[in-house]
Design a protein around this motif. Structure first.
Motif, PDB file in Angstrom:
ATOM      1  N   HIS A  42      27.505  25.794  54.051  1.00  0.00           N
ATOM      2  CA  HIS A  42      28.086  27.902  53.693  1.00  0.00           C
ATOM      3  C   HIS A  42      29.713  28.047  53.432  1.00  0.00           C
ATOM      4  O   HIS A  42      30.092  28.177  54.933  1.00  0.00           O
ATOM      5  N   GLY A  43      29.677  28.084  52.463  1.00  0.00           N
ATOM      6  CA  GLY A  43      30.703  28.994  52.161  1.00  0.00           C
ATOM      7  C   GLY A  43      31.866  27.937  52.543  1.00  0.00           C
ATOM      8  O   GLY A  43      31.979  26.962  51.513  1.00  0.00           O
ATOM      9  N   ASP A  90      32.502  27.496  55.738  1.00  0.00           N
ATOM     10  CA  ASP A  90      32.321  27.762  57.727  1.00  0.00           C
ATOM     11  C   ASP A  90      33.275  26.730  58.011  1.00  0.00           C
ATOM     12  O   ASP A  90      32.855  25.711  56.787  1.00  0.00           O
ATOM     13  N   TYR A 138      27.355  28.448  47.879  1.00  0.00           N
ATOM     14  CA  TYR A 138      28.402  29.515  47.382  1.00  0.00           C
ATOM     15  C   TYR A 138      28.273  30.452  46.800  1.00  0.00           C
ATOM     16  O   TYR A 138      27.002  31.055  46.383  1.00  0.00           O
ATOM     17  N   GLU A 151      24.901  34.986  45.402  1.00  0.00           N
ATOM     18  CA  GLU A 151      25.293  33.648  46.001  1.00  0.00           C
ATOM     19  C   GLU A 151      24.120  32.731  45.597  1.00  0.00           C
ATOM     20  O   GLU A 151      22.851  33.306  45.217  1.00  0.00           O
ATOM     21  N   SER A 209      36.730  29.750  57.799  1.00  0.00           N
ATOM     22  CA  SER A 209      35.663  30.845  57.871  1.00  0.00           C
ATOM     23  C   SER A 209      34.477  30.753  59.190  1.00  0.00           C
ATOM     24  O   SER A 209      33.881  29.791  59.280  1.00  0.00           O
ATOM     25  N   ASP A 247      31.350  32.620  57.599  1.00  0.00           N
ATOM     26  CA  ASP A 247      30.640  31.993  56.906  1.00  0.00           C
ATOM     27  C   ASP A 247      29.973  31.241  57.637  1.00  0.00           C
ATOM     28  O   ASP A 247      28.622  30.991  57.634  1.00  0.00           O
ATOM     29  N   TYR A 249      24.120  32.019  57.449  1.00  0.00           N
ATOM     30  CA  TYR A 249      22.818  31.612  56.648  1.00  0.00           C
ATOM     31  C   TYR A 249      21.546  31.627  55.802  1.00  0.00           C
ATOM     32  O   TYR A 249      21.024  31.870  57.275  1.00  0.00           O
TER      33      TYR A 249
END
Length: 331
Positions: free
Chosen positions: A237-238, A240, A267, A277, A299, A302, A306
């Protein structure tokens, strides 16, 4: 006479091309058919299944044992309300927890592992930066893994209880698949569990969906895992931080950590003032440079969210995790 010969010639050519096209089509069809019957099963991202499994990964964080056993906990409703809990396995000395039961709506036997708790997250995060590949995975030449993750599953009370529960439930639900999930360190344990069920107990239909899991072994181990448990989705996630750890160094070749496949990266896409997202299904290497590796892993926020689901203990405070992020930035 000329007209008749022309017609015969054209008819002959037409028949010739029909035969050629038919032969080519037949060969292509045969090749496709052979590909279908010889192709190894692979992970196919199912968003609905991921939305359900992330709820199990979240519920595994529940500390209230009475509510968990009765399946009345705050996180036990919604998509997973009808779950038939079979067993809660708790290893108190090692702060480990897993749940096993039947999810008719999947339909599958579900094993979900709790991730790292807030009280130990800060030390665990720092350790992931410097940990070495320090354990030879049994019976696989040159396959190296993270000893801590391996031992947390294999050398605690989790492994025998989970295996016994899964085998018992498979007798009750013949034909059900086994779905294993977990978040953070729980994702690492889920991967070792799935591999154990396939390799050591010959359970065939094992599927894995993890969220924000770290790397757990070297490229040789990752290749062995991918061939043994091909139906694996590893969600990131992003930005993370955890999927970026332990670090991946291409110059170290077989001596570096390497992710198992297949990653699905969540993302953010911006359109002016609008943000939403989306997901990208990454390549089969496990280290797709266009997915989470394309951004800096910095992050913790992040890591804790989820698919709109919070993944941490219910009583943990935002300030505790914020302190962890500050400490990370000082590393």
């Amino acid at each position: 006479m000329f007209s008749l010969n022309l017609q015969v010639d054209m008819a002959t050519k037409w028949i010739f091309w029909v035969v050629i096209v038919g032969v080519l089509f037949g060969l292509a069809s045969t090749q496709d058919f052979n590909a279908i019957i010889t192709k190894k099963p692979e992970a196919v991202y199912n968003h609905t299944a991921a939305l359900i499994l992330v709820k199990f990964a979240s519920a595994a964080y529940t500390d209230d044992q009475a509510a968990l056993q009765a399946w009345t906990c705050h996180r036990c409703g919604g998509l997973i309300q009808g779950f038939q809990l079979s067993e809660v396995i708790v290893d108190v000395p090692n702060s480990l927890q897993a749940i096993v039961g039947i999810a008719e709506n999947l339909p599958a036997i579900v094993v979900a592992f709790r991730g790292t708790q807030e009280t130990s997250f800060q030390n665990w995060l720092a350790d992931l930066y410097f940990t070495q590949l320090d354990f030879n995975y049994p019976s696989v030449k040159d396959a190296m893994v993270h000893h801590g993750f391996y031992s947390a599953y294999h050398n605690t009370t989790l492994q025998p209880h989970i295996v016994a529960a899964v085998q018992s439930l498979l007798q009750q639900r013949n034909g059900f698949s086994v779905m294993v999930t977990g978040h953070s360190m729980g994702g690492a344990l889920a991967s070792f569990c799935a591999l154990d069920l396939v390799v050591n107990y010959n359970i065939q239909d094992v599927q894995v969906v993890t969220f924000g899991q770290p790397r757990i072994g070297n490229p040789i181990f990752a290749s062995f895992y991918d061939s043994s448990v091909p139906k694996t989705i590893r969600m990131t996630h992003g930005h993370d931080i955890i999927p970026h750890l332990p670090p991946y160094y291409t110059i170290l070749e077989e001596r570096t950590y390497h992710h198992v496949a297949r990653e699905v990266w969540i993302y953010t896409v911006d359109f002016g003032i609008l943000t939403y997202e989306t997901t990208r299904v990454c390549d089969e290497t496990g280290e797709d440079p266009t997915c989470s590796r394309s951004v800096f892993g910095d992050s913790i926020s992040d890591h804790l969210m989820y698919l709109g689901t919070v993944l941490r203990t219910e009583h943990s405070s935002d300030s505790g995790w914020w302190l962890s992020e500050r400490q990370y930035n000082s590393l």
